[in-house]
Design a protein around this motif. Structure first.
Motif, PDB file in Angstrom:
ATOM      1  N   TYR A  55      17.951  -8.509  49.669  1.00  0.00           N
ATOM      2  CA  TYR A  55      16.330  -9.120  49.738  1.00  0.00           C
ATOM      3  C   TYR A  55      15.226  -6.991  49.739  1.00  0.00           C
ATOM      4  CZ  TYR A  55      19.407 -11.951  52.749  1.00  0.00           C
ATOM      5  OH  TYR A  55      20.561 -11.769  53.374  1.00  0.00           O
ATOM      6  N   TYR A 102      11.444  -7.349  50.403  1.00  0.00           N
ATOM      7  CA  TYR A 102      10.560  -7.801  51.673  1.00  0.00           C
ATOM      8  C   TYR A 102       9.531  -7.062  50.969  1.00  0.00           C
ATOM      9  CZ  TYR A 102      14.129 -10.745  54.127  1.00  0.00           C
ATOM     10  OH  TYR A 102      15.081 -11.631  54.813  1.00  0.00           O
ATOM     11  N   LEU A 128       5.302  -9.758  57.248  1.00  0.00           N
ATOM     12  CA  LEU A 128       6.440  -9.209  56.432  1.00  0.00           C
ATOM     13  C   LEU A 128       6.704 -10.436  55.563  1.00  0.00           C
ATOM     14  CD1 LEU A 128       8.843  -7.298  59.183  1.00  0.00           C
ATOM     15  CD2 LEU A 128       8.479  -6.768  56.036  1.00  0.00           C
ATOM     16  N   ILE A 156       9.470 -12.361  52.633  1.00  0.00           N
ATOM     17  CA  ILE A 156      10.487 -12.556  51.470  1.00  0.00           C
ATOM     18  C   ILE A 156       9.727 -12.806  50.191  1.00  0.00           C
ATOM     19  CG2 ILE A 156      10.773 -14.915  52.528  1.00  0.00           C
ATOM     20  CD1 ILE A 156      13.701 -12.083  51.781  1.00  0.00           C
ATOM     21  N   ILE A 206      17.081 -16.564  46.287  1.00  0.00           N
ATOM     22  CA  ILE A 206      15.272 -16.605  46.806  1.00  0.00           C
ATOM     23  C   ILE A 206      14.634 -16.210  46.283  1.00  0.00           C
ATOM     24  CG2 ILE A 206      13.693 -16.499  48.756  1.00  0.00           C
ATOM     25  CD1 ILE A 206      16.893 -16.450  50.980  1.00  0.00           C
ATOM     26  N   GLU A 264      10.295 -16.657  46.426  1.00  0.00           N
ATOM     27  CA  GLU A 264       9.312 -17.490  46.570  1.00  0.00           C
ATOM     28  C   GLU A 264       8.583 -16.927  45.988  1.00  0.00           C
ATOM     29  OE1 GLU A 264       8.859 -18.428  50.319  1.00  0.00           O
ATOM     30  OE2 GLU A 264      10.969 -18.516  49.652  1.00  0.00           O
ATOM     31  N   PHE A 271      10.284  -3.241  51.428  1.00  0.00           N
ATOM     32  CA  PHE A 271      11.583  -3.319  52.177  1.00  0.00           C
ATOM     33  C   PHE A 271      12.666  -3.947  51.196  1.00  0.00           C
ATOM     34  CE2 PHE A 271      10.401  -1.396  56.231  1.00  0.00           C
ATOM     35  CZ  PHE A 271       9.051  -1.545  56.309  1.00  0.00           C
ATOM     36  N   PRO A 310      24.787 -14.705  52.345  1.00  0.00           N
ATOM     37  CA  PRO A 310      23.463 -15.134  52.884  1.00  0.00           C
ATOM     38  C   PRO A 310      24.077 -16.136  54.739  1.00  0.00           C
ATOM     39  CG  PRO A 310      24.219 -16.015  50.754  1.00  0.00           C
ATOM     40  CD  PRO A 310      25.624 -15.190  50.846  1.00  0.00           C
ATOM     41  N   ARG A 311      24.889 -15.593  55.176  1.00  0.00           N
ATOM     42  CA  ARG A 311      25.430 -16.558  55.750  1.00  0.00           C
ATOM     43  C   ARG A 311      24.713 -15.554  57.248  1.00  0.00           C
ATOM     44  NH1 ARG A 311      27.523 -19.451  52.723  1.00  0.00           N
ATOM     45  NH2 ARG A 311      29.858 -17.974  52.661  1.00  0.00           N
ATOM     46  N   ALA A 312      25.708 -14.741  56.606  1.00  0.00           N
ATOM     47  CA  ALA A 312      25.417 -13.428  58.485  1.00  0.00           C
ATOM     48  C   ALA A 312      24.436 -12.906  58.790  1.00  0.00           C
ATOM     49  CB  ALA A 312      25.899 -11.592  56.964  1.00  0.00           C
ATOM     50  N   ASN A 313      24.948 -12.760  59.975  1.00  0.00           N
ATOM     51  CA  ASN A 313      23.387 -12.792  61.321  1.00  0.00           C
ATOM     52  C   ASN A 313      22.563 -11.750  61.035  1.00  0.00           C
ATOM     53  OD1 ASN A 313      24.113 -15.297  62.150  1.00  0.00           O
ATOM     54  ND2 ASN A 313      25.887 -14.155  63.856  1.00  0.00           N
ATOM     55  N   GLU A 314      22.950 -10.114  60.721  1.00  0.00           N
ATOM     56  CA  GLU A 314      22.136  -9.670  60.989  1.00  0.00           C
ATOM     57  C   GLU A 314      22.071  -8.726  59.223  1.00  0.00           C
ATOM     58  OE1 GLU A 314      24.067  -6.734  63.457  1.00  0.00           O
ATOM     59  OE2 GLU A 314      22.568  -4.839  61.920  1.00  0.00           O
ATOM     60  N   GLN A 315      20.430  -8.232  58.745  1.00  0.00           N
ATOM     61  CA  GLN A 315      20.142  -7.990  57.939  1.00  0.00           C
ATOM     62  C   GLN A 315      19.928  -6.492  58.712  1.00  0.00           C
ATOM     63  OE1 GLN A 315      17.214 -10.333  55.888  1.00  0.00           O
ATOM     64  NE2 GLN A 315      18.144 -12.276  55.680  1.00  0.00           N
ATOM     65  N   PHE A 347      15.701 -13.672  66.167  1.00  0.00           N
ATOM     66  CA  PHE A 347      15.917 -12.038  66.408  1.00  0.00           C
ATOM     67  C   PHE A 347      14.286 -11.401  66.967  1.00  0.00           C
ATOM     68  CE2 PHE A 347      19.282 -12.166  63.641  1.00  0.00           C
ATOM     69  CZ  PHE A 347      18.909 -12.704  62.476  1.00  0.00           C
ATOM     70  N   TYR A 393      13.258  -7.667  66.136  1.00  0.00           N
ATOM     71  CA  TYR A 393      13.299  -6.464  65.479  1.00  0.00           C
ATOM     72  C   TYR A 393      12.184  -5.322  65.999  1.00  0.00           C
ATOM     73  CZ  TYR A 393      16.460  -7.677  61.206  1.00  0.00           C
ATOM     74  OH  TYR A 393      17.172  -8.319  60.781  1.00  0.00           O
ATOM     75  N   LEU A 424      17.306  -3.802  64.587  1.00  0.00           N
ATOM     76  CA  LEU A 424      17.247  -5.322  65.309  1.00  0.00           C
ATOM     77  C   LEU A 424      17.754  -4.572  66.649  1.00  0.00           C
ATOM     78  CD1 LEU A 424      17.542  -7.686  64.966  1.00  0.00           C
ATOM     79  CD2 LEU A 424      20.565  -7.876  65.300  1.00  0.00           C
ATOM     80  N   ARG A 470      19.572 -10.496  69.341  1.00  0.00           N
ATOM     81  CA  ARG A 470      19.696 -11.960  68.315  1.00  0.00           C
ATOM     82  C   ARG A 470      20.559 -12.901  68.818  1.00  0.00           C
ATOM     83  NH1 ARG A 470      23.853  -9.329  65.461  1.00  0.00           N
ATOM     84  NH2 ARG A 470      25.086  -9.407  65.540  1.00  0.00           N
ATOM     85  N   ARG A 511      15.609 -17.664  61.379  1.00  0.00           N
ATOM     86  CA  ARG A 511      16.694 -17.593  60.053  1.00  0.00           C
ATOM     87  C   ARG A 511      17.437 -18.802  60.208  1.00  0.00           C
ATOM     88  NH1 ARG A 511      21.015 -17.629  57.861  1.00  0.00           N
ATOM     89  NH2 ARG A 511      22.683 -16.033  59.762  1.00  0.00           N
ATOM     90  N   ARG A 568      18.105 -18.252  53.369  1.00  0.00           N
ATOM     91  CA  ARG A 568      18.464 -17.639  54.437  1.00  0.00           C
ATOM     92  C   ARG A 568      17.680 -16.451  54.779  1.00  0.00           C
ATOM     93  NH1 ARG A 568      23.610 -19.952  56.350  1.00  0.00           N
ATOM     94  NH2 ARG A 568      24.310 -21.299  55.299  1.00  0.00           N
ATOM     95  N   GLN A 569      16.369 -16.537  54.763  1.00  0.00           N
ATOM     96  CA  GLN A 569      15.584 -15.179  54.600  1.00  0.00           C
ATOM     97  C   GLN A 569      15.041 -15.177  55.881  1.00  0.00           C
ATOM     98  OE1 GLN A 569      14.589 -17.863  53.085  1.00  0.00           O
ATOM     99  NE2 GLN A 569      12.759 -17.954  52.532  1.00  0.00           N
ATOM    100  N   PHE A 589       9.110 -14.523  59.453  1.00  0.00           N
ATOM    101  CA  PHE A 589       8.546 -13.092  60.267  1.00  0.00           C
ATOM    102  C   PHE A 589       7.260 -13.504  61.030  1.00  0.00           C
ATOM    103  CE2 PHE A 589      11.373  -9.328  60.248  1.00  0.00           C
ATOM    104  CZ  PHE A 589      12.231  -9.298  59.192  1.00  0.00           C
TER     105      PHE A 589
END
Lengths: 113, 117
Positions: free
Chosen positions: A33, A35, A43, A45, A56, A58, A90, A97-102, B35, B37, B47, B50, B95, B103-104, B107
């Motif tokens: 990504y 940002y 912040l 995206i 994505i 935007e 950033f 894309p479905r993951a919890n943490e970036q 989340f 941050y 992070l 969450r 998210r 999935r972005q 904030f």
């Protein structure tokens, strides 16, 4: 050792120039990504790629063009830089894309004079 | 579209005390992630904690815990036994977990936390 790295960390340039910011992740993630953090620390995206495919996009001026040569890299090229492009950019990555943490990179502070 | 609101631009807390940072959000979805941050002066986004919306139990991570009120769409962060190293900008983020959706992270505007010695 750095999970998500960006180069350069600081970039100062003149209006009208073209510049690139590079991002690399060594986490084996599929999704990356970009940002933008403006002067008020907000912040937002800009782009996201999954397996080198744009997923994505935007509302960003088309002077901004992301490029993903492989899953581990997502570069941001900016043409004809304007004063309003000054911000911290950033890069982040996630397992999918479905993951919890970036996971975020350290940011690149771009200053346009 | 989802929005995230942090109504406290700045907060301060005495070292060793407890502070709560507020966050509200707006969504029509039932399944999502929230989340917190932390962004110290180094600029690095870290992070903190969450919360999955389908879980009723509030998430905790050592001195950090959340108060998740799904019906009220509220997600506050409590920092206990505040330390000088907790001083940073704190961002609340949303998210979606809806299949096919973007999935972005969305904030909030951030809360600048100062820890007083």
């Amino acid at each position: 050792d750095t999970a998500v790295s960006q180069t350069p960390k600081y970039l100062v340039t003149q209006m009208g120039n073209d510049k690139s910011i590079k991002c690399e992740q060594n986490l084996g993630h599929d999704t990356m990504y970009w940002y933008k953090q403006d002067s008020k620390k907000f912040l937002k995206i800009m782009f996201s790629y999954n397996n080198k495919e744009l997923i994505i996009n935007e509302t960003v001026p088309n002077r901004f063009s992301p490029k993903s040569p492989d899953k581990a890299h997502l570069n941001l090229h900016i043409n004809s830089l304007e004063l309003g492009d000054s911000a911290v950019y950033f890069c982040a990555s996630s397992f999918s894309p479905r993951a919890n943490e970036q996971f975020f990179g350290p940011g690149t502070r771009l200053t346009v004079l | 579209a989802q929005t995230v609101t942090q109504s406290q631009p700045e907060m301060s807390v005495q070292e060793a005390e407890t502070v709560t940072l507020s966050c509200t959000y707006d969504t029509s979805e039932s399944d999502y992630y929230l989340f917190w941050y932390k962004q110290p002066p180094s600029r690095q986004m870290i992070l903190v904690i969450r919360q999955e919306a389908y879980k009723q139990q509030n998430a905790t991570e050592n001195r950090f815990s959340v108060n998740f009120q799904k019906a009220a769409k509220s997600f506050s962060l409590k920092i206990s036994d505040s330390q000088l190293g907790d001083a940073a900008m704190y961002f609340c983020a949303y998210r979606s977990s809806k299949s096919g959706s973007a999935r972005q992270l969305t904030f909030g505007s951030g809360t600048q936390l100062t820890v007083l010695p």
